[in-house]
Design a protein around this motif. Sequence first.
Motif, mmCIF file in Angstrom:
data_model
loop_
_atom_site.group_PDB
_atom_site.id
_atom_site.type_symbol
_atom_site.label_atom_id
_atom_site.label_comp_id
_atom_site.label_asym_id
_atom_site.label_seq_id
_atom_site.Cartn_x
_atom_site.Cartn_y
_atom_site.Cartn_z
ATOM 1 N N LEU A 335 53.958 25.881 -14.930
ATOM 2 C CA LEU A 335 53.984 27.342 -14.814
ATOM 3 C C LEU A 335 52.588 27.941 -14.935
ATOM 4 O O LEU A 335 52.268 28.928 -14.255
ATOM 5 C CB LEU A 335 54.922 27.931 -15.870
ATOM 6 C CG LEU A 335 56.411 27.621 -15.669
ATOM 7 C CD1 LEU A 335 57.230 28.114 -16.854
ATOM 8 C CD2 LEU A 335 56.943 28.241 -14.379
ATOM 9 N N ASP A 336 51.749 27.341 -15.761
ATOM 10 C CA ASP A 336 50.357 27.808 -15.873
ATOM 11 C C ASP A 336 49.614 27.629 -14.550
ATOM 12 O O ASP A 336 48.844 28.508 -14.130
ATOM 13 C CB ASP A 336 49.633 27.064 -16.992
ATOM 14 C CG ASP A 336 50.039 27.534 -18.389
ATOM 15 O OD1 ASP A 336 50.708 28.584 -18.483
ATOM 16 O OD2 ASP A 336 49.695 26.851 -19.368
ATOM 17 N N TYR A 337 49.834 26.503 -13.877
ATOM 18 C CA TYR A 337 49.170 26.279 -12.579
ATOM 19 C C TYR A 337 49.702 27.241 -11.520
ATOM 20 O O TYR A 337 48.953 27.684 -10.633
ATOM 21 C CB TYR A 337 49.350 24.835 -12.129
ATOM 22 C CG TYR A 337 48.233 23.930 -12.598
ATOM 23 C CD1 TYR A 337 46.954 24.012 -12.038
ATOM 24 C CD2 TYR A 337 48.442 23.005 -13.606
ATOM 25 C CE1 TYR A 337 45.928 23.192 -12.470
ATOM 26 C CE2 TYR A 337 47.414 22.179 -14.044
ATOM 27 C CZ TYR A 337 46.159 22.281 -13.468
ATOM 28 O OH TYR A 337 45.130 21.474 -13.908
ATOM 29 N N ILE A 338 50.968 27.576 -11.584
ATOM 30 C CA ILE A 338 51.524 28.534 -10.625
ATOM 31 C C ILE A 338 50.870 29.903 -10.814
ATOM 32 O O ILE A 338 50.470 30.561 -9.840
ATOM 33 C CB ILE A 338 53.054 28.610 -10.770
ATOM 34 C CG1 ILE A 338 53.690 27.300 -10.264
ATOM 35 C CG2 ILE A 338 53.612 29.803 -9.998
ATOM 36 C CD1 ILE A 338 55.171 27.168 -10.562
ATOM 37 N N ARG A 339 50.718 30.313 -12.054
ATOM 38 C CA ARG A 339 50.026 31.591 -12.320
ATOM 39 C C ARG A 339 48.568 31.514 -11.863
ATOM 40 O O ARG A 339 48.041 32.468 -11.273
ATOM 41 C CB ARG A 339 50.107 31.923 -13.811
ATOM 42 C CG ARG A 339 51.470 32.448 -14.243
ATOM 43 C CD ARG A 339 51.433 33.003 -15.646
ATOM 44 N NE ARG A 339 51.268 31.948 -16.637
ATOM 45 C CZ ARG A 339 52.275 31.293 -17.204
ATOM 46 N NH1 ARG A 339 53.527 31.575 -16.878
ATOM 47 N NH2 ARG A 339 52.046 30.354 -18.106
ATOM 48 N N LEU A 340 47.937 30.381 -12.127
ATOM 49 C CA LEU A 340 46.543 30.210 -11.723
ATOM 50 C C LEU A 340 46.403 30.303 -10.204
ATOM 51 O O LEU A 340 45.467 30.934 -9.688
ATOM 52 C CB LEU A 340 46.027 28.856 -12.217
ATOM 53 C CG LEU A 340 44.600 28.478 -11.802
ATOM 54 C CD1 LEU A 340 43.596 29.440 -12.392
ATOM 55 C CD2 LEU A 340 44.290 27.041 -12.237
ATOM 56 N N GLY A 341 47.334 29.670 -9.484
ATOM 57 C CA GLY A 341 47.282 29.729 -8.028
ATOM 58 C C GLY A 341 47.334 31.150 -7.515
ATOM 59 O O GLY A 341 46.606 31.520 -6.576
#
Length: 482
Positions: A335-341
Amino acid sequence: MSTYHNLIGGRWTAARSGRVRPDLNPSRTSEVLAHFPESDPLDLQDALEAASSAYPKWRSMSLVARGDILYRAAELLTARADAIGRDLALEEGKTFPEAKGETLRAAAILRYYAGEARQETGEVYAAQDPTTLLYTRREPLGVVGVITPWNFPIAIPAWKIAPALVYGNAVVWKPADITPLTAFHLAQALVDAGLPEGVLNVVYGRGSVLGPVLTEDRAVRGISFTGSNAVGRGIGIACATRGAKYQLEMGGKNAVVVLADADLELAVEMTIRGAMRSTGQKCTATSRVIVEAPLLDAFTEALAERCRGLQVGDPLDSATYMGPLASADQQKTVLDYIRLGQEEGARLVTGGEALDPSGYYVAPTVFAGVNPGSRLATEEIFGPVVAVVPAASMDEALQLVNGSSFGLSSSVFTRDLGKALRYVEEVECGIVHVNSETAGAEPHVPFGGMKESSSNSREQGKSAREFFTQVKTVYMDRPASV
């Protein structure tokens, strides 16, 4: 509820600390499947002593006899595949068909190495002196350490432990701490198959506590590790410092390349399989899709539409395509990577959210318009997230694939044989697929990556013999009286 113990010297033994930790079901996080030891370095020292004591007798046993034990263990795994697959699905989260398939793959690996016991163990050479018998023989390293991950909790241990054992080594195994029940099943099959006491020892617990002890102990002559790059680098340094062998399989940022002449339907289906099966938690999972411009829009739309139709849910439900992530930490990371993307400016086409709060579920996620230099496109996510990157040509696609610091697996989709062969020649990956998914490996061929994906070693097949044995060269001459 069952409480399990460490396997030390042929006996299931409680941890010295007396502490246990729960084995949770990631699809229903309120459910505890069992309890396993929270071991400390003293338990590991007991295991090392047991392995050292068992090693001389095990080494003196014939290869064929050792192989027969592996064969019996393979038959037991096959007979127990439904029960083991169910436990694997419950504690790791992959669907039951995948979990049972992995169990049967572990059985196939054991059978393969049982067969290797009947292969050549050395070579004979011509010597300068015609009366000299000049030959080599392969000998075990001694006591070896095996550190395995949670994403393939029976197949990866099998492909490390089976060759270690058949070539005469004694093993101390530290399985992943979130999939201990599957590890128990593999160990129990080997014990039930007649493996002598102390030849395989299993110590459960946290890698941060047990790993340094295992890698730094001078009794351990080799370490085979699969896991993160940060941990792998530390193991490599520790082993190199004391002259021990090490074998590291680490991260990947695996790319699919879809050229303009590709079979669109096939490319979409294989990308889905590579990216979404096992919830994207494979070192060989598809993480980037580099699409040549003429197919970009059609491919992205078809991929997103297919992802929206995937059923996410209980891994024991036959209709489920994708289960939960394996842990709360994994879910948070994804989920952190999705927000980062999104912060980096990539366009979220579908997915991107957590699903059923009873488990660690995340929707299949597709990003488009991804900057090839962004973190979303360069860092390993280990979840059901695909970054679609445009390319103007095959030349640019190859540059983008090879621009990664990783080099484990890659696929190209094309109808042009010449382009396929060029891709195979120029891509910087240890595993290359043409018109198939990035994931998947057969047990009789080498497995491993280039660049930061590995320590330049290979596992499985005959390559395993190179790591788990050492070569002795023998010059044998006749006595002068003969």
